[in-house]
Design a protein around this motif. Structure first.
Motif, mmCIF file in Angstrom:
data_model
loop_
_atom_site.group_PDB
_atom_site.id
_atom_site.type_symbol
_atom_site.label_atom_id
_atom_site.label_comp_id
_atom_site.label_asym_id
_atom_site.label_seq_id
_atom_site.Cartn_x
_atom_site.Cartn_y
_atom_site.Cartn_z
ATOM 1 N N TYR A 45 -4.629 8.379 1.853
ATOM 2 C CA TYR A 45 -3.718 8.152 1.311
ATOM 3 C C TYR A 45 -3.689 7.666 0.010
ATOM 4 C CZ TYR A 45 0.458 5.700 0.558
ATOM 5 O OH TYR A 45 1.862 5.050 -0.249
ATOM 6 N N PHE A 46 -4.730 6.774 -0.402
ATOM 7 C CA PHE A 46 -5.086 6.608 -2.080
ATOM 8 C C PHE A 46 -5.237 7.147 -3.131
ATOM 9 C CE2 PHE A 46 -8.568 6.191 -4.970
ATOM 10 C CZ PHE A 46 -8.289 5.516 -5.920
ATOM 11 N N ARG B 49 2.116 1.635 -4.000
ATOM 12 C CA ARG B 49 0.835 1.597 -4.720
ATOM 13 C C ARG B 49 1.122 2.136 -5.809
ATOM 14 N NH1 ARG B 49 -4.982 1.482 -2.092
ATOM 15 N NH2 ARG B 49 -5.155 1.752 -5.280
ATOM 16 N N ASN C 14 -4.099 -7.489 -2.376
ATOM 17 C CA ASN C 14 -5.204 -6.901 -2.043
ATOM 18 C C ASN C 14 -6.174 -8.034 -1.941
ATOM 19 O OD1 ASN C 14 -6.865 -4.911 -0.234
ATOM 20 N ND2 ASN C 14 -7.917 -4.470 -2.013
ATOM 21 N N THR C 15 -6.643 -8.569 -2.146
ATOM 22 C CA THR C 15 -7.350 -9.580 -2.764
ATOM 23 C C THR C 15 -7.201 -11.454 -1.440
ATOM 24 O OG1 THR C 15 -6.847 -10.393 -4.765
ATOM 25 C CG2 THR C 15 -8.444 -9.248 -4.827
ATOM 26 N N TRP D 270 -0.724 -5.211 -6.862
ATOM 27 C CA TRP D 270 -0.829 -4.629 -5.538
ATOM 28 C C TRP D 270 -2.411 -5.049 -5.344
ATOM 29 C CZ3 TRP D 270 -2.505 -2.996 -0.789
ATOM 30 C CH2 TRP D 270 -3.675 -2.223 -0.798
ATOM 31 N N GLU D 271 -3.659 -5.103 -6.314
ATOM 32 C CA GLU D 271 -4.892 -6.038 -6.158
ATOM 33 C C GLU D 271 -4.116 -7.271 -5.343
ATOM 34 O OE1 GLU D 271 -7.503 -5.841 -9.239
ATOM 35 O OE2 GLU D 271 -6.805 -3.588 -9.533
ATOM 36 N N GLU E 55 -11.965 -1.041 7.034
ATOM 37 C CA GLU E 55 -11.878 -0.450 5.886
ATOM 38 C C GLU E 55 -13.574 -0.538 4.910
ATOM 39 O OE1 GLU E 55 -8.463 -1.980 3.829
ATOM 40 O OE2 GLU E 55 -7.242 -1.859 5.135
ATOM 41 N N SER F 107 0.611 5.733 4.570
ATOM 42 C CA SER F 107 -0.482 5.489 4.566
ATOM 43 C C SER F 107 -1.456 5.014 5.120
ATOM 44 C CB SER F 107 0.212 3.964 4.238
ATOM 45 O OG SER F 107 0.882 2.955 4.945
ATOM 46 N N LEU G 204 -13.612 -2.568 -3.488
ATOM 47 C CA LEU G 204 -12.633 -3.279 -2.167
ATOM 48 C C LEU G 204 -11.411 -3.914 -2.820
ATOM 49 C CD1 LEU G 204 -13.400 -3.927 0.280
ATOM 50 C CD2 LEU G 204 -14.230 -6.000 -0.164
ATOM 51 N N ASN G 205 -11.611 -4.185 -3.817
ATOM 52 C CA ASN G 205 -10.574 -5.681 -4.529
ATOM 53 C C ASN G 205 -8.812 -4.359 -5.333
ATOM 54 O OD1 ASN G 205 -10.994 -7.839 -3.763
ATOM 55 N ND2 ASN G 205 -11.840 -8.487 -5.925
ATOM 56 N N MET G 206 -9.609 -3.181 -5.717
ATOM 57 C CA MET G 206 -9.061 -2.177 -5.640
ATOM 58 C C MET G 206 -8.584 -1.573 -4.762
ATOM 59 S SD MET G 206 -9.872 -0.430 -8.968
ATOM 60 C CE MET G 206 -11.888 -0.357 -9.113
ATOM 61 N N GLY G 207 -8.822 -1.582 -3.462
ATOM 62 C CA GLY G 207 -8.229 -1.238 -2.155
ATOM 63 C C GLY G 207 -8.624 0.345 -2.313
ATOM 64 N N ILE G 208 -9.826 0.443 -3.314
ATOM 65 C CA ILE G 208 -9.908 2.247 -2.707
ATOM 66 C C ILE G 208 -10.683 2.183 -1.869
ATOM 67 C CG2 ILE G 208 -11.456 4.255 -3.932
ATOM 68 C CD1 ILE G 208 -10.326 2.487 -6.682
ATOM 69 N N ARG H 33 0.937 -1.336 -0.282
ATOM 70 C CA ARG H 33 -0.151 0.044 -0.125
ATOM 71 C C ARG H 33 0.979 1.347 0.057
ATOM 72 N NH1 ARG H 33 -5.235 0.941 2.429
ATOM 73 N NH2 ARG H 33 -5.026 -0.963 3.634
ATOM 74 N N LEU I 235 -7.231 -9.966 1.332
ATOM 75 C CA LEU I 235 -8.550 -9.416 1.777
ATOM 76 C C LEU I 235 -9.583 -11.867 2.187
ATOM 77 C CD1 LEU I 235 -10.094 -6.812 -0.091
ATOM 78 C CD2 LEU I 235 -10.063 -7.284 2.291
#
Lengths: 348, 495
Positions: free
Chosen positions: B236-237, A113, A125-126, A121-122, B70, B231, B54-58, A110, A129
């Protein structure tokens, strides 16, 4: 302004932030660590399944190879399968559990990124999760085998994305360096698991049962089939030789040292066989130590002691890498000492 | 059943339907296309978008939520449409406003003519928390103080556009504008193409040009960075997104150091000079030797280098003087004073509690007014009179009397509404709009902006920390937007 000299033209895109390099290095290390941990837990399950029915199942050795047995005993006490797998997989307060590693990998990712391709990154992240869902019991029922396989495959996917979507420039080399140092360390620990794994009696040494265990160990590092092509028959000496000294198998310690050396030398532009900084010196010496080593020497001197020595050297290498490339060099050593100390949060 | 056929405007100004339920001209195509979608299709697309975000972490982390949950910033698929003539009006109003604000900030740190001429009371400036003494007499590069401005606009019950507040420090949210647009293009490629929406994707390039424009004049190829708190910051995004889009370095305070009278960043090969810093850290934390000494986020010595003109900061320190909600009330006067023009975009009617007569009025009408603290943001420190209890009102009465300088009050605006997907139906929800203004060689307004929507039923608070979401904002290219062809489309599968 001061700038250290580097051989010009060897890598494009210089001026990578130290913090960023550090984060890439740890991102890949944590991914590699999580993957290997999943492998180790999975192989132990197999070892236990192959045990004769009247012998106690053994989970204690897993904790011993992490070196964190004291912490485990404080928090859990008994070495039951449930306790050990929870500790190694899902304990959010144990910094080297798979969950914690994936979280650390993700936090490092992160923080960089904008540097790494969004696919990487994705993927991290996945993966995190997914792990979090699993730990929280929110995944549709999976067998343990499926879970471990999923983690391993998702880590592979990450490594593949890094290989094929990220420029192989300085940052990539820091990532590879971290990955191979971590992998060499974990292979040494997987090999060592046999040292801790008690056989029912000394008569089992060299028995078919012993060989089954060595085969399971090979499988845990995806080495069984490649080993077969090389040696066919299972013997503990050949297994050790294959996993320590093979120069072509990517999960052999020697291979990892060569690969780590290539990235390290690419970063600084130093020709192979020479050194211009401390990490290059440590890695070069460790590698050359293995260049002419024979497995008999290693076994006669004690396999466990040898592996221990490798782990210490790898640790020194990682510390020297931090000092050489990541440590924030203070202008005024007194004023900034605090800042340097606080930046080295990540540990082995 | 998710469609617009039984949608209820509920007595509010709805931006899609007029009070008789007739679709407004700019929204006709969109409404037709949405109604054509097969049953379940919109829900399916909405869910797919949420998973992708969600997967893109936004995501953002809610302060004070210890579980570290989050959340994605909720995104509503039904876009908000701004017709071309409306946009032309907004654009000219915002340009006028940022010019006046820049002249005001410059004046405050130079001669203070506006104070000497008694247009703005001196005491308000002297007690303003956003004033930075270190900026007195300063000449920022190109005479620009506020390079990036996010001004919040609302529409009242007649549809009139009003300025709610100016954000001149580190306005955030533009990354959502750009990401929302990407998502919408994927989800509704056909509707999007037919609607002739003005593009927003030039923003990072314009921003980069503006930042380059600020570099010290002796620098040929300026090194530009974004300075982020790190971060764990909720924005931060956005910091990393903008760095990626502009292809510049994202740095934290610990990456920077002052060496030989210049700002440098620490790299794996040593120090490298930095010329322009787009800082996303508040003034207070920029430099512990000048501002808050306990700041771990900043760079010791940065402000000295800035004062000597060897590094540029965007926005300049000290712009907070115009970000004060009490000073906001004087912006229409600033426009007349500096530009000799009438304000194009009016303020929301504002009572300044510093003024005795206005304070009396506020205290008598706390149940009807919205009261705001001068220096709070994010929906905190606020009383929404009609939705408040007697105790809340009494609490604010005490606060106002204790520190009248710190409070303003405004009539409760019945914000305009836009259809939004709530569970399995469309319901009207209140919206605002934050357009982004870039002040460089020229002044540019990004056609669009962040439409924030209060997803809680009846709520007027659109902040993400208070249950708000966002919508893509479609500024139409012209007012003769094409209409859906009658009878040609039987299903919405291609919409």
């Amino acid at each position: 302004m001061t700038r250290r000299k580097r051989t010009k033209g060897h890598l494009q895109g210089v001026h990578m932030l130290s913090r960023v390099a550090n984060s890439i290095y740890w991102m890949t290390r944590y991914i590699e660590r999580a993957e290997n941990l999943a492998r180790i837990v999975e192989v132990n399950r197999h070892l236990n399944l192959d045990f004769p029915g009247d012998v106690d199942r053994q989970w204690e050795p897993l904790v011993w190879i992490t070196g964190d047995n004291k912490l485990f005993e404080e928090r859990y006490g008994d070495f039951t399968e449930e306790n050990v797998t929870r500790f190694l997989m899902a304990d959010p307060e144990y910094p080297n559990s798979i969950l914690s590693c994936l979280q650390a990998a993700r936090e490092n990712a992160r923080s960089i990124r904008e540097i790494i391709p969004s696919e990487m990154w994705e993927q991290i992240n996945t993966l995190y999760l997914y792990m979090k869902k699993m730990v929280d019991g929110k995944l549709a029922a999976e067998s343990p085998y499926e879970s471990y396989q999923n983690i391993i495959m998702k880590c592979h996917l990450f490594n593949g994305l890094m290989e094929s979507t990220m420029s192989h420039s300085e940052g990539w080399h820091f990532g590879k360096l971290g990955q191979y140092i971590e992998r060499a360390d974990k292979i040494s620990r997987v090999l060592d698991i046999k040292y801790f794994f008690l056989l029912p009696s000394p008569t089992f040494v060299g028995s078919p049962f012993d060989n089954i265990q060595w085969a399971a160990l090979l499988k845990s590092v995806s080495a069984f089939e490649m080993y077969r092509k090389r040696w066919r028959r299972i013997s503990h000496k050949h297994v050790a030789e294959f996993l320590i000294l093979d120069r072509e198998f990517p999960r052999a310690i020697y291979y990892c040292l060569i690969a780590a050396g290539q990235s390290l030398h690419a970063i600084a532009g130093t020709p192979q066989g020479q050194f211009a900084n401390e990490p290059e010196r440590i890695l070069g010496r460790l590698r050359s130590d293995l260049d002419y080593k024979k497995i008999d020497e290693i076994v006669d001197g004690g396999l466990h002691e040898f592996l221990d020595h490798i782990q210490i050297q790898l640790n020194d290498l990682s510390n020297a890498t931090f000092e050489e490339f990541f440590a924030i060099r203070p202008v005024d050593p007194h004023k900034n000492a605090q800042r340097v100390a606080s930046s080295q949060q990540q540990s082995n | 059943m998710l469609n617009l056929k039984d949608y209820d405007v509920g007595g509010f100004y709805d931006e899609v339907f007029d009070k008789d339920g007739v679709v407004r001209p700019g929204a006709r195509l969109l409404v037709d296309r949405i109604n054509e979608l097969p049953q379940g299709e919109l829900e399916r697309r909405q869910k797919a978008v949420e998973l992708a975000l969600l997967n893109m972490g936004i995501t953002f982390t809610v302060y004070g939520d210890t579980s570290g949950t989050e959340r994605i910033f909720p995104f509503d698929l039904f876009p908000r449409i701004v017709e071309a003539h409306d946009w032309a009006h907004i654009e000219s109003g915002l340009k006028q406003r940022i010019q006046a604000l820049n002249l005001f900030i410059d004046d405050i740190y130079q001669d203070q003519r506006i104070v000497n001429d008694n247009v703005v009371p001196r005491e308000l400036i002297e007690t303003c928390r956003g004033v930075r003494d270190v900026c007195r007499g300063l000449n920022p590069p190109r005479k620009i103080w506020c390079h990036i401005c996010g001004t919040d606009l609302v529409r009242d019950d007649s549809g009139t556009w009003l300025v709610l507040e100016d954000n001149l420090r580190c306005p955030s949210g533009v990354s959502y504008v750009l990401e929302n647009r990407q998502v919408m293009k994927r989800v509704f490629p056909r509707i999007f193409e037919e609607s002739r929406v003005r593009p927003v994707n030039s923003y990072p390039l314009r921003l980069l040009e503006n930042l380059s424009y600020l570099a010290p004049e002796d620098v040929q190829d300026p090194k530009i960075v974004i300075l982020s708190p790190g971060s764990y910051n909720s924005a931060y995004f956005e910091h990393s997104y903008l760095a990626q889009q502009m292809g510049i370095e994202l740095v934290e305070g610990r990456d920077l150091v002052v060496v030989d009278g210049r700002v440098a960043m620490r790299t794996t090969t040593g120090f490298q000079r930095v010329d322009v810093i787009y800082r996303r850290i508040d003034d207070d934390f920029l430099d512990p030797t000048t501002f808050r000494s306990d700041s771990m986020l900043g760079v010791p010595g940065l402000i000295d280098v800035y004062r000597e003109g060897r590094v540029a900061l965007a926005n300049a320190p000290g712009t907070g003087v115009a970000d004060d909600k009490v000073i906001y009330a004087y912006v229409p006067k600033m426009i007349s004073y500096y530009l000799k023009e009438d304000p194009i975009l009016p303020n929301v009617e504002t009572y300044v509690c510093y003024d005795d007569a206005q304070r009396d009025h506020v205290l008598k009408n706390l149940d009807k007014l919205v009261v705001k603290a001068a220096n709070e943001s994010g929906g905190y420190g606020m009383l929404v009179g009609p939705h408040s209890t007697k105790e809340d009102q009494e609490k604010f009465a005490v606060l106002i009397k204790e520190n009248p300088r710190n409070y303003i009050a405004q009539p409760t605006i019945s914000l305009s509404r836009v259809p939004s997907i709530i569970d399995d139906r469309f319901e009207g929800r209140h919206v605002d709009l934050r357009p982004y203004v870039l002040y460089g060689e020229t002044i540019e307004v990004l056609p669009g902006g962040l439409t924030r929507v209060a997803l809680k039923k009846g709520s007027l608070v659109v902040n993400s920390s208070q249950g708000g979401g966002s919508k893509d904002t479609w500024v139409l290219d012209n007012d003769d937007a094409p209409q859906a062809d009658q009878g040609t489309s039987t299903g919405g599968a291609h919409a």
